[in-house]
Write an enzyme that holds these catalytic residues in place. Structure first.
Site, mmCIF file in Angstrom:
data_model
loop_
_atom_site.group_PDB
_atom_site.id
_atom_site.type_symbol
_atom_site.label_atom_id
_atom_site.label_comp_id
_atom_site.label_asym_id
_atom_site.label_seq_id
_atom_site.Cartn_x
_atom_site.Cartn_y
_atom_site.Cartn_z
ATOM 1 C CE LYS A 27 2.905 -4.145 -10.388
ATOM 2 N NZ LYS A 27 1.488 -3.709 -10.361
ATOM 3 C CD GLN B 291 3.874 3.689 -9.247
ATOM 4 O OE1 GLN B 291 5.002 3.818 -9.680
ATOM 5 N NE2 GLN B 291 3.237 4.679 -8.658
#
Length: 456
Positions: A15, A240
């Site tokens: 990410k 996460q």
């Protein structure tokens, strides 16, 4: 344009790389949850930058924002800022004044709670996976216990570090409470220092850190409203992933916060009526750190291939990651729940050199098809993956492939991407074929990511 970037698997999808790319067209990048337990890595021109508490978009010159959904370890945050300055960067930063603070006793409690859970990390029935009595694989950074204090309404916020009288009064009650918990419940040895000495040390150290960070404390919801009114583009960087989300993830093998797109409203004070685009990120195979489910988990030569080529060791913990074939139902659940409109696929190059690549396209229990991911741990442990095989592709000069674009991808690799796209029901608009920012291929068609990145 406000864009939320979220992971569709169990973390470590890459990410940070796509946040960095999208940040080229943004004014601010906001972390809406997590803390010193997460890590994003960005590589630019061969140089690696590791971010733990700071948003990775600051490399593009964006304003970094830490919302109230984050928990802050101020001493290590200052060290992270110092490292970036030593690297020639001077990030602009705003921190929610109401974000909660991680103290050393939270780290002690984290380790004690993990030991209480069991002797081994819960990866199978033998290690407590089915009964939830194994270790979850915490990063041991104190984040969970900090949030326990927040929910219990005994925590301390960043703004509280600026009031020495308040800080001393609260710590004078919290330190003996934590000592009693660790000693009498978790049977840990008491420290040799006195309560008074510990309180004085924490007041001095954390009060000083709070004062140093005070110029960057602000009312984050009000600041974001102001910037949106000015027409600024804002990126919300997920840390996460969806399947680690406290509410929607594979409980109890989750984190203590809200990692999904819904966490933006809670962790930044942004109205749920606001118009967001949601960009998903998934790795071309599955990874898992610590305990929890991993349907289609790999061992042996294929696992070593993925771990070695993909450098599958955690940014924060350095722990070796577990690996498996791409799990379509798990990722599709994230896509449907989060309202993801486009997907970025990372580590496509890592699969190169395998004679075949496989995809978990569904599940069975005792020969019966399972329509959705179950929530009972016994059923999760009994899942048998339904696997589809595709031909592999040879290794390439991947920087050259990235420079030439989608037409230079091996045909088998492109068919793999198209196959995933057909099963997931969402367009894959970009693929990563290496760690560097430049090792990214934007696929044809309209794309929020391409618009922000200025790609042609």
């Amino acid at each position: 344009m406000d864009v939320i970037i979220v992971g569709c698997q169990a973390g470590d999808e890459g990410k940070g790389k796509f946040t960095d790319i999208a940040s080229r067209g943004a004014y601010a990048v906001v972390r809406y949850q997590a803390g010193p337990n997460t890590g994003h890595t960005v590589v630019v021109d061969g140089r690696e930058y590791r971010f733990v508490q700071l948003p990775s978009g600051v490399l593009q010159g964006c304003v970094g924002v830490l919302g109230s959904g984050c928990v802050i370890e101020p001493v290590s945050l200052l060290a992270e800022l110092a490292e970036l300055r030593a690297a020639g960067l001077d990030p602009r930063l705003w921190i929610s004044e109401t974000a909660h603070v991680v103290f050393p006793y939270h780290i002690d409690q984290d380790g004690a709670e993990e030991a209480w859970r069991g002797a081994e990390v819960a990866t199978s029935a033998a290690t407590g996976f089915v009964t939830g009595t194994g270790r979850i694989g915490t990063t041991n950074r104190g984040v969970g216990p900090c949030r326990e204090d927040k929910v219990g309404r005994i925590g301390l916020r960043m703004v509280d570090l600026l009031d020495e009288t308040l800080l001393e009064a609260r710590l004078s009650r919290l330190v003996p409470l934590k000592r009693a918990l660790l000693h009498h419940v978790y049977e840990r040895e008491l420290p040799t220092t006195t309560v008074e000495e510990d309180v004085a040390r924490l007041v001095e150290q954390y009060g000083a850190a709070g004062r140093e960070l005070e110029p960057w404390l602000c009312d984050v919801p009000a600041w974001l409203r102001e910037k949106r009114a000015e027409g600024r583009h804002i990126i919300y960087e997920g840390a996460q992933s969806f399947n680690l989300d406290l509410e929607q993830g594979t409980y109890p093998y989750v984190t203590s916060g809200y990692c999904g797109a819904g966490g933006v409203t809670v962790g930044t004070g942004t109205s749920p009526a606001h118009d967001f685009s949601v960009l998903g990120v998934a790795k071309a195979y599955m990874v898992q750190v610590g305990g929890g489910p991993l349907v289609g988990e790999l061992t042996g030569d294929v696992a070593e291939h993925l771990i070695t080529r993909g450098k599958e060791w955690g940014t924060v913990t350095g722990r070796r990651r577990r690996v498996g074939w791409f799990d379509v139902p798990l990722a599709r659940r994230a896509i449907e729940t989060e309202g993801i409109t486009e997907l970025c696929l990372t580590n496509l190059d890592v699969l190169a050199g395998l004679p075949e690549v496989r995809v978990v396209s569904g599940y069975e229990i005792d020969g019966r098809e399972v329509a959705s991911y179950p929530v009972r741990l016994k059923q999760v442990a009994a899942l048998t993956p339904v696997v589809r095989s595709l031909p592999g592709w040879p290794d390439q000069d991947w920087p050259r492939v990235a420079a030439r674009g989608a037409g230079a991808l091996p045909g088998e690799a492109l068919r793999y991407v198209e196959f995933l796209q057909s099963l997931l029901g969402v367009r894959i608009t970009a693929v990563s074929v290496g760690p560097d920012r430049a090792d990214t291929i934007h696929l044809s068609g309209p794309s929020v990511l391409a618009d922000l990145a200025g790609a042609t």
